[in-house]
Design a protein around this motif. Structure first.
Motif, PDB file in Angstrom:
ATOM      1  N   GLN A 196      -9.370   2.698   1.237  1.00  0.00           N
ATOM      2  CA  GLN A 196      -9.471   3.924   2.041  1.00  0.00           C
ATOM      3  C   GLN A 196      -8.099   4.337   2.561  1.00  0.00           C
ATOM      4  OE1 GLN A 196     -12.527   2.932   4.979  1.00  0.00           O
ATOM      5  NE2 GLN A 196     -14.046   4.074   3.788  1.00  0.00           N
ATOM      6  N   THR A 245       0.824  -1.207   0.000  1.00  0.00           N
ATOM      7  CA  THR A 245       0.000   0.000   0.000  1.00  0.00           C
ATOM      8  C   THR A 245       0.858   1.257   0.000  1.00  0.00           C
ATOM      9  OG1 THR A 245      -1.753  -1.172   1.206  1.00  0.00           O
ATOM     10  CG2 THR A 245      -1.863   1.231   1.194  1.00  0.00           C
ATOM     11  N   CYS A 300      -4.758  -4.064  -1.260  1.00  0.00           N
ATOM     12  CA  CYS A 300      -4.699  -3.056  -0.199  1.00  0.00           C
ATOM     13  C   CYS A 300      -6.085  -2.577   0.205  1.00  0.00           C
ATOM     14  CB  CYS A 300      -3.846  -1.871  -0.642  1.00  0.00           C
ATOM     15  SG  CYS A 300      -4.379  -1.131  -2.186  1.00  0.00           S
ATOM     16  N   ASP A 301      -6.150  -1.857   1.310  1.00  0.00           N
ATOM     17  CA  ASP A 301      -7.371  -1.194   1.762  1.00  0.00           C
ATOM     18  C   ASP A 301      -7.481   0.114   0.978  1.00  0.00           C
ATOM     19  OD1 ASP A 301      -9.134   0.561   3.190  1.00  0.00           O
ATOM     20  OD2 ASP A 301      -8.965  -0.741   4.936  1.00  0.00           O
TER      21      ASP A 301
END
Length: 315
Positions: A196, A134, A193-194
């Motif tokens: 947000q 990320t 990845c996230d």
């Protein structure tokens, strides 16, 4: 190659083409990394003459396409159902989306994530790789966008053993407005990845770069001084991004409008206008607005569906 500290490092001798653009782009990227506190270390490109250089060999890295292929067979896909790259935008939007969705259905969105999971020794190891992925994706996305680094297909992005992404082949720089997207944020990239967290990291990175825009602009000018008169018309896009006066949409629309050799130019512009029809026009944008536009630009199914086949936008 023997270094001054006594250590040895492998290098690739590349000849037959100018690598000045690669070296300059990597220097500019290294400066940007220092400005925003990124941990990415640029690999070295040592120019030998006008058409040859020594390129540092990246130990412990694997190309993303090879990694994805290890988890899901993607070499068997046949994108021949798509028109010629230059004619993709000629198809009705619905037809382009249908072709794109058909190809997407043949590649799981989690193929890259699965490959990373398989190479992890434990849950904690995967979490650490995911965090590194990320962080490095946010910096890589920002550099690709700001420098207009094109040709970001899956062979030109590599992944380290600890989950960090690294771009290779930096010669295709200043490609703002080319028939690609401003960054590679396809399904398989985002699944690791996230989203947000990624958006937050992108905002933090751009905030730091905008806060030190004069320093970064000076570093880029020095790196690309060898381009002479060809530099300034391209440099204005970086200035406008770092000063908040342009969205990714503005850059692409301006470049397309001024292009003399873009096939189906009006259709490309019409599609771009359609995707960004709800974006409010301003003289100056804040960081959140620039990042929101960048994410829309890079993930729009309509734009992905007309991105060239060699980029494999369905993966």
């Amino acid at each position: 190659m023997l270094l001054s500290n006594g250590k040895t490092r492998r290098a690739i001798l590349k000849t037959g083409e100018s690598l000045a653009g690669d070296a300059a782009a990597i220097r500019a990227s290294a400066c940007a990394a220092r400005v925003c506190g990124a941990t990415e270390r640029a690999y070295s490109v040592t120019l030998l003459d006008e058409d040859s250089a020594l390129i540092e060999f990246l130990e412990g890295y694997e190309r993303l396409r090879t990694l994805i292929e290890s988890a899901h067979k993607i070499n068997v896909l046949n994108p021949a159902m798509r028109p010629d790259d230059h004619d993709l935008v000629e198809s009705p939007v619905a037809a382009s989306l249908q072709r794109h969705n058909d190809l997407c259905s043949k590649v799981p969105a989690y193929a890259l994530r699965s490959a990373i999971e398989q190479s992890s020794s434990s849950v904690q190891d995967f979490i650490s790789k995911k965090q590194n992925f990320t962080e490095s994706l946010s910096f890589m996305t920002m550099i690709i966008w700001i420098l207009g680094l094109g040709d970001r297909h899956l062979q030109n992005i590599m992944l380290s053993q600890d989950g960090r992404l690294r771009c290779v082949d930096w010669g295709d720089v200043w490609r703002h407005g080319a028939a690609e997207l401003p960054a590679r944020l396809t399904r398989n990239m985002l699944a690791v990845c996230d989203t947000q967290v990624l958006e937050s990291r992108l905002q933090t990175t751009l905030t730091a770069l905008r806060g030190s825009n004069l320093l970064l602009e000076a570093a880029i000018k020095v790196s690309f001084k060898w381009m002479g008169d060809k530099f300034q018309p391209k440099f204005k896009y970086i200035q406008n991004i770092l000063r908040g006066t342009y969205l990714s949409y503005d850059v692409y629309r301006e470049v397309m409008s001024e292009a003399d050799n873009l096939k189906h130019k009006e259709k490309h512009i019409d599609l771009l206008d359609y995707v960004f029809r709800d974006v409010e026009r301003k003289d100056v944008y804040n960081v959140e607005e620039q990042i929101s536009c960048l994410l829309l630009h890079s993930t729009s199914p309509e734009l992905l569906s007309v991105t060239r086949s060699g980029w494999e936008p369905w993966i």
